[in-house]
Structure formats: C-alpha cells, structure tokens
Design a protein around this motif. Structure first.
Motif, PDB file in Angstrom:
ATOM      1  N   ARG A 150     -13.892 -13.336   1.444  1.00 43.42           N
ATOM      2  CA  ARG A 150     -14.026 -12.105   0.657  1.00 43.42           C
ATOM      3  C   ARG A 150     -13.454 -10.886   1.376  1.00 43.42           C
ATOM      4  N   LYS A 154      -7.013  -7.306   0.372  1.00 37.56           N
ATOM      5  CA  LYS A 154      -6.424  -7.561  -0.950  1.00 37.56           C
ATOM      6  C   LYS A 154      -4.961  -7.130  -0.985  1.00 37.56           C
ATOM      7  N   GLY A 155      -4.630  -6.137  -0.167  1.00 31.56           N
ATOM      8  CA  GLY A 155      -3.248  -5.682  -0.101  1.00 31.56           C
ATOM      9  C   GLY A 155      -2.320  -6.778   0.396  1.00 31.56           C
ATOM     10  N   LEU A 156      -2.804  -7.593   1.354  1.00 33.53           N
ATOM     11  CA  LEU A 156      -1.968  -8.681   1.863  1.00 33.53           C
ATOM     12  C   LEU A 156      -1.768  -9.745   0.796  1.00 33.53           C
ATOM     13  N   ILE A 157      -2.829 -10.002   0.006  1.00 33.68           N
ATOM     14  CA  ILE A 157      -2.702 -10.995  -1.070  1.00 33.68           C
ATOM     15  C   ILE A 157      -1.676 -10.520  -2.092  1.00 33.68           C
ATOM     16  N   GLU A 158      -1.766  -9.238  -2.438  1.00 35.45           N
ATOM     17  CA  GLU A 158      -0.821  -8.678  -3.402  1.00 35.45           C
ATOM     18  C   GLU A 158       0.604  -8.752  -2.863  1.00 35.45           C
ATOM     19  N   MET A 159       0.739  -8.413  -1.581  1.00 37.20           N
ATOM     20  CA  MET A 159       2.063  -8.476  -0.956  1.00 37.20           C
ATOM     21  C   MET A 159       2.592  -9.909  -1.020  1.00 37.20           C
ATOM     22  N   GLY A 160       1.748 -10.884  -0.662  1.00 38.79           N
ATOM     23  CA  GLY A 160       2.170 -12.283  -0.673  1.00 38.79           C
ATOM     24  C   GLY A 160       2.659 -12.704  -2.042  1.00 38.79           C
ATOM     25  N   ILE A 175      -5.001 -16.242   2.917  1.00 36.66           N
ATOM     26  CA  ILE A 175      -6.461 -16.216   2.838  1.00 36.66           C
ATOM     27  C   ILE A 175      -7.118 -16.969   3.995  1.00 36.66           C
TER      28      ILE A 175
ATOM     29  N   LEU B  75       3.553  -5.431 -10.664  1.00 44.76           N
ATOM     30  CA  LEU B  75       2.246  -5.706 -10.059  1.00 44.76           C
ATOM     31  C   LEU B  75       1.141  -5.481 -11.078  1.00 44.76           C
ATOM     32  N   PHE B 101       5.543  -1.290   0.718  1.00 38.69           N
ATOM     33  CA  PHE B 101       4.278  -0.620   0.466  1.00 38.69           C
ATOM     34  C   PHE B 101       4.094   0.558   1.415  1.00 38.69           C
ATOM     35  N   ASP B 103       1.546   1.015   3.383  1.00 37.98           N
ATOM     36  CA  ASP B 103       1.248   0.398   4.675  1.00 37.98           C
ATOM     37  C   ASP B 103       2.154  -0.832   4.776  1.00 37.98           C
ATOM     38  N   ARG B 105       1.785  -3.905   5.562  1.00 39.72           N
ATOM     39  CA  ARG B 105       1.253  -5.178   5.051  1.00 39.72           C
ATOM     40  C   ARG B 105       1.934  -6.378   5.678  1.00 39.72           C
ATOM     41  N   LEU B 107       1.519  -9.778   7.920  1.00 35.51           N
ATOM     42  CA  LEU B 107       0.430 -10.716   8.190  1.00 35.51           C
ATOM     43  C   LEU B 107       0.198 -10.744   9.694  1.00 35.51           C
ATOM     44  N   TRP B 109      -1.340 -12.625  11.613  1.00 31.62           N
ATOM     45  CA  TRP B 109      -1.366 -13.933  12.277  1.00 31.62           C
ATOM     46  C   TRP B 109      -0.014 -14.615  12.286  1.00 31.62           C
ATOM     47  N   LEU B 118       8.820 -14.508   5.194  1.00 28.11           N
ATOM     48  CA  LEU B 118       7.748 -14.886   4.265  1.00 28.11           C
ATOM     49  C   LEU B 118       8.311 -15.158   2.877  1.00 28.11           C
ATOM     50  N   TRP B 290      -7.658  -1.945  -7.573  1.00 26.36           N
ATOM     51  CA  TRP B 290      -8.121  -3.040  -6.725  1.00 26.36           C
ATOM     52  C   TRP B 290      -9.276  -3.785  -7.380  1.00 26.36           C
ATOM     53  N   TYR B 293      -8.356  -6.367  -9.620  1.00 25.99           N
ATOM     54  CA  TYR B 293      -7.622  -7.503  -9.066  1.00 25.99           C
ATOM     55  C   TYR B 293      -8.559  -8.564  -8.519  1.00 25.99           C
ATOM     56  N   SER B 295      -9.634 -11.954  -6.479  1.00 26.56           N
ATOM     57  CA  SER B 295      -9.131 -12.289  -5.150  1.00 26.56           C
ATOM     58  C   SER B 295      -8.069 -13.379  -5.184  1.00 26.56           C
TER      59      SER B 295
END
Lengths: 259, 296
Positions: A150, A154-160, A175, B75, B101, B103, B105, B107, B109, B118, B290, B293, B295
């Motif tokens: 949770r 959410k911004g990373l999910i949207e970006m992905g 995730i 989007l 964006f 920011d 954004r 990843l 990791w 990506l 948000w 949206y 998850s």
C-alpha cells in the motif's frame, strides 16, 4: 568520531564481547566460591562440560535438528501464507474488504492461547507445533506485506504504466521491490515469533527438541543442561537475525538506509 | 492498455540527422472538457500544435494546465472532446508520446542505466548500450551504474530526460520538470532540453510557472485561465536566445503582465458557486486525482 579510536582494527570487533566475558567471569567466581548454589546457577565451566557431553553423545544435534526443522518448516508455511495473503489484500481492494477484518480478528488472539486446543486437535505430534509456529509467523508477514504494497509510491506506478509496463511488469518491477523493505521487516519480526512459539510449544508438549531437552533436564535437576538449552535458543535466534540482515543487505543495496 | 509497438525500437539517439516534420507529431485538441465531480477544470478547449513545435503553457496554480497535460498524456480520460495525434485518438498513440514528471520518478531499486531502459525489450548488453548512448546525450554516462539515490535532483531529472528520449518520442510532454531545481541547474537543463529538441525534432509541450523559461524555450506561449486559453503568443526570437536581450525582455514582460492581470480581476472571473474550492488550487486537484487512482 570513531568509538575506541586507539584500538587497532583487529581489536575493535572484540569490544562488544567485553561485557559478556566479564559477566561470565563474575558468574564463574560466584558459583565456584559457593556464594551461589550450583543448583540455582551452575558454573559456566559446568555448562560447557555438559554441552560438550551432549554434543559427543549426539543428543544435542538430535534435539537441535528437530527444533530447527520445526522452525524452518513452520516459518515457510506461515510466512508463505502471510506473504500470499498480504499480496492479495494489498493489491486487490475487494480481497481486502472480504478478508482483512477476519485476519485482523484472528491476529488479536494470542496464538499461544490456542495451545490447549492444539493439543486436543493434534496431540503432542509435530503437526500441532508446526501449526502454532505457522500461525505466529503468518501475521507479522501478512501485515508488513500488506502495508509495504500500500505504501508504494503511486507516482512510480503511474510512471511505469506510462512507460509501457504491463500489469506483470508493474508488479515485478515497481510494486514488489517497493514493498520489499517492509516485507523484510515482517520477516525479522516473524523470526522472533518463530523461536518464541517453538520454546513454548516444545516445553509443553514434545518428545524431542531443545525445549523438550530443557524440560527433561528440569525433572532431574540438571540445571546445567537447562542453561545449555537456553543458550542454544539465544544462538539460534542470533543466527536467524544474521540471516535476515544478510537478506536485507543483499536485497536492499539500493536503499541508503541499508547500504 | 498498451499494444506492442509497431515502430522499430530506437537505437541511435545521437544521430545527427536533421530534424524533419515527420519526427514530430501534430496535436489537435477540440472541444476538450474535463470535470472532477461538479468541478469543471477545462471548458471547451481548442488547441492545435504543429509537428515539431515547442509550446509552453503558463498559468496560475489550479488553472487547469497540468490537467491538460495529463489528458494529453492519456493518464486521465477527458470528460468530452477529442485529442488527436496525427489524426489518431491519443489512447491509440501511446508509443509516440513520453511524459517527464515534476519529480523524476526514477525507480530507486534499479541502477541509473536500468531506469533509462524501463519498458524496453532486448538483450541486457543491447539495452545497456542504448542506455549509455542516451545517458551520454544528457552528460551522465559515467553515472550509469549508480543508484538514483546517489544523484542530485538535477541529475535525476537528466536521467528522466534520457529515459523519455530513449523511446524516440514524437511528442514530449514536460510537466514542470525543472520546478524543483535551483536556478543555475534550471538554466543548464533548459539549454539541454532545447538542444535535444533541436536535434530530434519532436513536438514539445512544456507546462511551467516560470514565464522566463516559457519565453526562453517555446515557439509559442499560451496562457490558461479558468480552464480556457486566454492568450496565444508566438515567440519569434532567434535561437539560441539571450535572456538579457531587449526583445526577449519585452516579450517576457508582455506575457507576465497578461498573467498577473488576472489577479486584479480574480473576484469577478471566479464562478460564484463554490469560490473556496476554486481557490484550493493544484495541490487539492492532484490529491483528488490520486484518490481516483486504484493501486493496480
């Protein structure tokens, strides 16, 4: 500033062991002088001697192995279930709505309170102990997996999504790695619960294992063996913690908090 | 939502081919409306962007400019109206557009180079080679194996730019990508974006608060007030543009005056129905988005 700056790099790792060594020395002196009865606290030398004897006879390894087996099998079952349920609840709203309340209710029952019931169901067989360990492990893993998922940005999910990742890519590349720090916290908690559950269930109902060894020794006033059992639990707990740390350092290399 | 790309995977970012009209996409927005509940953010918006044009959108917080960009990026769905890229609805043209964006954004990791690739498919060696080329074009090739956490804010945005450009987008959407950077880094980034735009010839749409930035980069500046375009100002200055030049300063002042004029008229322009919601601005709007949206 570095702690103990005047010590060499070789000597510094020994610093944390100074206090335990000092305690051991005091303990040995107190029992040898007769200040403390050996029935209350056996001398460290006596503990070492009985540990050695148990090791030679093979008894120690036998009990250690059955405890280790219970711990790892119970951990895998409970952790696996908790992880799967946490993934489902974290990712699918309707699953959360359907199951989360139930899980939270069961979570609030101390699982050790089920021991009488577990003995009635499974006897003093392996199944009962595995059941208890799995139950103890399930909830910390579930909760932390759920919250980890949770909390993923959410911004990373949207970006992905906007960079062409499909649902599987989003899950495996965004995730899951995002939830991993939290999941590993759950794993560490769960390891603690594993040993706790095992100690209790082995001392109450078992025919092998470290807890059984300790209870058996108590009947014959073998305080030294009881202490050996306690030390073994401490050692196993430390090993489990090291394993969890190793996992964190390996899987969370990217995170400055673990690097 | 995504169909496999039919276009060949981009390979060479640094090709010196001269930009032609075909590398940018034509954007045509007609009668576009967007509402969040009872709140109408965009009303009947019409906008045409030529292939390869650099358009800047300025306006106050909450005027609807970021909403417009999110609609252009597909989007969020429009409430009504159409957005066509080269005559095709935007929902079917995803591969042609990339969004940067506010920011970065990235990843955290994934290593810098893995972030850049990506969503691309191919062998590891080939992806890495492409990533290094893209990173080279933003001057960060030597940081390819670092974690994003080890980069500064400006460097992260440059990585995000490389990640967008590796897809060879024909439409690059920039949602205040430089808003969080310090003044010097921002000017460097503006130069970088302009150079890459000149080299690749994509159509660019930049949403910004900064009128100087808009005048420095854009062929045309539009102002959005209360969900409608109220100024459409061509910027006919030769590139590279000098911020101190009189013509630049004049134009900047013209746009700025026009933007600021709204302040004096704000009370009568605002619909009387729910003035407090109107004033809550961008932040509450994006919070609502948000919340909408799920998850996954």
């Amino acid at each position: 500033m570095m702690a103990f700056p005047r010590l060499s790099a070789l000597a510094r790792p020994l610093v944390p062991w100074l206090v335990p060594l000092l305690l051991l020395a005091v303990w040995q002196a107190a029992t040898q002088s007769g200040f403390v009865s050996s029935r209350i606290a056996p001398a460290p030398s006596a503990v070492a001697a009985s540990a050695y004897a148990l090791l030679i006879s093979g008894e120690l390894l036998h009990h250690l192995w059955s405890s280790f087996q219970r711990a790892s099998i119970g951990f895998l079952i409970g952790g696996g279930l908790g992880f799967a349920l946490g993934l489902l609840s974290g990712s699918i709203r309707s699953f959360e709505l359907l199951f989360d309340t139930t899980v939270q209710m069961i979570r609030n029952v101390p699982h050790l309170a089920l021991i009488p019931l577990v003995i009635l169901w499974f006897g003093i067989d392996e199944t009962g102990k595995l059941f208890l360990v799995a139950l103890g492990v399930l909830f910390p893993v579930y909760l932390n997996t759920f919250h980890g998922i949770r909390a993923v940005d959410k911004g990373l999910i949207e970006m992905g999504k906007s960079y062409g990742l499909g649902p599987i890519g989003i899950f495996t590349q965004v995730i899951l790695p995002g939830a991993l720090p939290s999941i590993l916290v759950g794993v560490r908690f769960a390891l603690g619960f594993t040993w706790l559950t095992l100690i209790v269930s082995e001392t109450i109902a078992a025919s092998s294992g470290i807890g059984y060894m300790a209870m058996n020794a108590r009947e014959f006033f073998q305080t030294d063996v009881v202490v050996v059992a306690i030390l073994l639990y401490a050692l196993l707990g430390k090993v489990a913690d090291l394993a969890a740390r190793w996992l964190e350092q390996r899987l969370l290399r990217w995170n400055p908090a673990y690097a | 939502m995504y169909s496999p790309s039919t276009r060949p995977q981009p390979t060479d970012l640094d090709s010196n081919s001269t930009p032609d009209a075909s590398s940018g996409v034509a954007v045509s927005v007609a009668a576009l409306q967007k509402s969040f509940g009872a709140r109408r953010v965009l009303h009947d918006l019409d906008l045409t962007i030529r292939p390869g044009e650099f358009l800047a959108i300025v306006g106050h917080s909450g005027c609807g400019k970021s909403t417009l960009l999110r609609l252009l990026a597909n989007l969020d769905p429009a409430s009504s109206g159409s957005i066509l890229l080269d005559g095709t609805p935007v929902a079917r043209q995803q591969e042609d557009l990339r969004l940067m964006f506010q920011d970065a954004r990235l990843l955290p990791w994934k290593s810098v180079w893995a972030n850049v690739t990506l969503g691309l498919k191919g062998s590891r060696a080939d992806l890495r080679r492409q990533a290094l080329e893209a990173l080279n074009s933003v001057g960060l090739a030597e940081r390819a194996d670092d974690w994003p956490g080890q980069l500064s804010g400006g460097q992260r945005q440059r990585v995000a730019l490389a990640r967008a450009l590796i897809h060879k987008p024909r439409l690059l959407l920039l949602d205040e990508p430089l808003g969080a950077l310090d003044a010097l880094t921002r000017i460097e980034m503006q130069g970088l974006i302009e150079r890459l735009w000149l080299r690749h010839g994509f159509t660019a749409v930049l949403v910004t608060h900064d009128v100087t930035e808009a005048v420095a980069l854009a062929d045309r500046v539009i102002l959005i007030e209360d969900g409608a375009i109220t100024l459409d100002q061509p910027v006919a200055l030769a590139r590279p543009r000098e911020r101190g030049e009189p013509a630049f300063a004049d134009l900047e002042q013209t746009v700025l005056n026009r933007v600021l004029r709204q302040d004096h008229q704000a009370a009568p322009v605002t619909p009387p129905a729910q003035p407090t919601r109107q004033q809550r601005g961008d932040a509450s709007l994006s919070a609502a988005q948000w919340a909408a949206y799920p998850s996954l």
